[in-house]
Design an enzyme around this catalytic site. Structure first.
Site, mmCIF file in Angstrom:
data_model
loop_
_atom_site.group_PDB
_atom_site.id
_atom_site.type_symbol
_atom_site.label_atom_id
_atom_site.label_comp_id
_atom_site.label_asym_id
_atom_site.label_seq_id
_atom_site.Cartn_x
_atom_site.Cartn_y
_atom_site.Cartn_z
ATOM 1 N N ARG A 1 98.446 80.842 53.611
ATOM 2 C CA ARG A 1 97.427 80.188 52.760
ATOM 3 C C ARG A 1 98.051 79.217 51.754
ATOM 4 O O ARG A 1 97.347 78.581 50.968
ATOM 5 C CB ARG A 1 96.613 81.241 51.998
ATOM 6 C CG ARG A 1 95.775 82.114 52.903
ATOM 7 C CD ARG A 1 94.858 83.015 52.094
ATOM 8 N NE ARG A 1 94.469 84.184 52.848
ATOM 9 C CZ ARG A 1 93.442 84.220 53.718
ATOM 10 N NH1 ARG A 1 92.691 83.171 53.888
ATOM 11 N NH2 ARG A 1 93.172 85.330 54.387
ATOM 12 N N ASP B 1 91.312 64.231 58.037
ATOM 13 C CA ASP B 1 91.164 62.836 58.457
ATOM 14 C C ASP B 1 89.797 62.289 58.053
ATOM 15 O O ASP B 1 89.685 61.123 57.653
ATOM 16 C CB ASP B 1 91.338 62.709 59.976
ATOM 17 C CG ASP B 1 92.785 62.875 60.421
ATOM 18 O OD1 ASP B 1 93.689 62.827 59.562
ATOM 19 O OD2 ASP B 1 93.008 63.056 61.637
ATOM 20 N N HIS C 1 93.649 75.491 55.866
ATOM 21 C CA HIS C 1 95.012 75.722 56.355
ATOM 22 C C HIS C 1 95.203 75.302 57.802
ATOM 23 O O HIS C 1 96.279 75.496 58.362
ATOM 24 C CB HIS C 1 95.347 77.220 56.198
ATOM 25 C CG HIS C 1 94.845 77.797 54.918
ATOM 26 N ND1 HIS C 1 95.321 77.392 53.689
ATOM 27 C CD2 HIS C 1 93.861 78.706 54.651
ATOM 28 C CE1 HIS C 1 94.673 78.061 52.739
ATOM 29 N NE2 HIS C 1 93.777 78.853 53.291
ATOM 30 N N ASN D 1 84.898 73.479 49.325
ATOM 31 C CA ASN D 1 85.725 74.651 49.590
ATOM 32 C C ASN D 1 85.839 74.729 51.106
ATOM 33 O O ASN D 1 84.904 75.193 51.767
ATOM 34 C CB ASN D 1 85.115 75.928 49.029
ATOM 35 C CG ASN D 1 86.037 77.130 49.280
ATOM 36 O OD1 ASN D 1 86.982 77.050 50.065
ATOM 37 N ND2 ASN D 1 85.752 78.235 48.602
ATOM 38 N N HIS E 1 88.895 76.533 45.466
ATOM 39 C CA HIS E 1 89.053 77.845 46.095
ATOM 40 C C HIS E 1 88.717 78.912 45.072
ATOM 41 O O HIS E 1 89.129 78.809 43.904
ATOM 42 C CB HIS E 1 90.491 78.057 46.574
ATOM 43 C CG HIS E 1 90.881 77.080 47.627
ATOM 44 N ND1 HIS E 1 90.432 77.176 48.917
ATOM 45 C CD2 HIS E 1 91.648 75.958 47.565
ATOM 46 C CE1 HIS E 1 90.914 76.165 49.612
ATOM 47 N NE2 HIS E 1 91.643 75.406 48.828
ATOM 48 N N LEU E 2 88.025 79.939 45.527
ATOM 49 C CA LEU E 2 87.728 81.075 44.658
ATOM 50 C C LEU E 2 89.011 81.793 44.274
ATOM 51 O O LEU E 2 89.232 82.134 43.109
ATOM 52 C CB LEU E 2 86.802 82.044 45.399
ATOM 53 C CG LEU E 2 85.441 81.468 45.794
ATOM 54 C CD1 LEU E 2 84.948 82.098 47.078
ATOM 55 C CD2 LEU E 2 84.462 81.665 44.662
ATOM 56 N N SER E 3 89.846 82.044 45.279
ATOM 57 C CA SER E 3 91.071 82.809 45.053
ATOM 58 C C SER E 3 92.238 81.857 44.774
ATOM 59 O O SER E 3 92.170 80.662 45.085
ATOM 60 C CB SER E 3 91.382 83.658 46.293
ATOM 61 O OG SER E 3 91.598 82.835 47.429
ATOM 62 N N TYR F 1 86.837 88.332 46.756
ATOM 63 C CA TYR F 1 86.049 87.135 46.461
ATOM 64 C C TYR F 1 84.958 87.344 45.401
ATOM 65 O O TYR F 1 84.226 86.405 45.090
ATOM 66 C CB TYR F 1 85.416 86.601 47.757
ATOM 67 C CG TYR F 1 86.460 86.151 48.765
ATOM 68 C CD1 TYR F 1 87.285 85.053 48.501
ATOM 69 C CD2 TYR F 1 86.654 86.830 49.958
ATOM 70 C CE1 TYR F 1 88.250 84.648 49.403
ATOM 71 C CE2 TYR F 1 87.619 86.428 50.872
ATOM 72 C CZ TYR F 1 88.420 85.337 50.581
ATOM 73 O OH TYR F 1 89.379 84.941 51.469
HETATM 74 O O1 CA2 Z 1 89.677 81.338 48.042
HETATM 75 C C1 CA2 Z 1 88.941 80.613 48.716
HETATM 76 O O2 CA2 Z 1 87.938 80.063 48.274
HETATM 77 C C2 CA2 Z 1 89.260 80.393 50.213
HETATM 78 O O3 CA2 Z 1 88.948 79.062 50.546
HETATM 79 C C3 CA2 Z 1 88.370 81.366 50.959
HETATM 80 C C4 CA2 Z 1 88.634 81.350 52.472
HETATM 81 C C5 CA2 Z 1 90.119 81.570 52.751
HETATM 82 O O4 CA2 Z 1 90.364 81.446 54.143
HETATM 83 C C6 CA2 Z 1 90.981 80.569 52.011
HETATM 84 O O5 CA2 Z 1 92.337 80.870 52.270
HETATM 85 C C7 CA2 Z 1 90.731 80.632 50.524
HETATM 86 C C8 CA2 Z 1 87.861 82.486 53.155
HETATM 87 C C9 CA2 Z 1 86.393 82.467 52.890
HETATM 88 C C10 CA2 Z 1 85.830 83.719 53.467
HETATM 89 O O6 CA2 Z 1 84.903 84.247 52.543
HETATM 90 C C11 CA2 Z 1 84.520 85.529 52.720
HETATM 91 C C12 CA2 Z 1 83.696 86.049 51.758
HETATM 92 C C13 CA2 Z 1 83.287 87.334 51.847
HETATM 93 C C14 CA2 Z 1 83.696 88.114 52.908
HETATM 94 C C15 CA2 Z 1 84.522 87.621 53.875
HETATM 95 C C16 CA2 Z 1 84.933 86.304 53.793
#
Ligand code: CA2
Length: 149
Positions: A110, A86, A79, A73, A99-101, A22
């Site tokens: 995902r 809703d 998911h 986000n 989403h960051l990723s 991230y």
């Molecule tokens: O890519 C994204 O922005 C996500 O929404 C991030 C979620 C993930 O469940 C989605 O599939 C994609 C997870 C956010 C958790 O962020 C963390 C950051 C640092 C350390 C641990 C978790």
């Protein structure tokens, strides 16, 4: 123009854990960049991070009378959450999912988003820049609405 910015569960850990996935940018850094962009565009942001589905849903419902659009986000709720979808569908405000990723490059669970079908569009895979790209698009969409003065 008023925009609600929502960060879902665990995003408070950004920059502090799992930097290989991230990045090293913290949520405070992202919020500062969003506020700077909003100021340039004459928009006001209400920003909220929560680890609780109901808190996010309450904020979406409140936005019906206080905001012109939503940047979200949804984190892991992307998911899983029919209820968040809703709420977004119910308030009928233009919503951009970020989403960051790149969720399509990651685990199969995902690849499905409950939120995408009720969003104007989705930006994924650009790290913290996903938020700025998403906000830029959302402000343009809101400005184009006939109801916007
Ligand atoms: O890519 C994204 O922005 C996500 O929404 C991030 C979620 C993930 O469940 C989605 O599939 C994609 C997870 C956010 C958790 O962020 C963390 C950051 C640092 C350390 C641990 C978790």
């Amino acid at each position: 123009m008023n925009i609600l910015v929502l960060h879902g569960p665990n995003l408070n850990l950004l920059g502090l854990r799992e930097p290989e996935v991230y990045g090293r940018t913290t949520l405070n850094d992202i919020n500062a960049r969003l506020n700077a962009l909003a100021a340039e565009r004459g928009a006001m942001l209400r920003i909220l991070q929560s680890n609780h589905e109901g808190v996010l849903i309450d904020a979406v419902q409140e936005a019906r009378t206080t905001a012109n659009g939503i940047l979200i986000n949804p984190g892991g709720y992307t998911h899983t959450s029919v209820a968040l979808r809703d709420a977004i569908s119910g308030v009928a405000l233009p919503t951009v999912e970020v989403h960051l990723s790149n969720i399509y490059k990651r685990e199969p669970f995902r690849h499905h988003s409950y939120i995408s079908p009720v969003a104007v569009g989705t930006v994924a895979g650009f790290g913290w820049r996903s938020y700025l790209l998403g906000l830029t698009a959302l402000l343009d969409v809101v400005a184009d609405q006939p109801s916007h003065s």
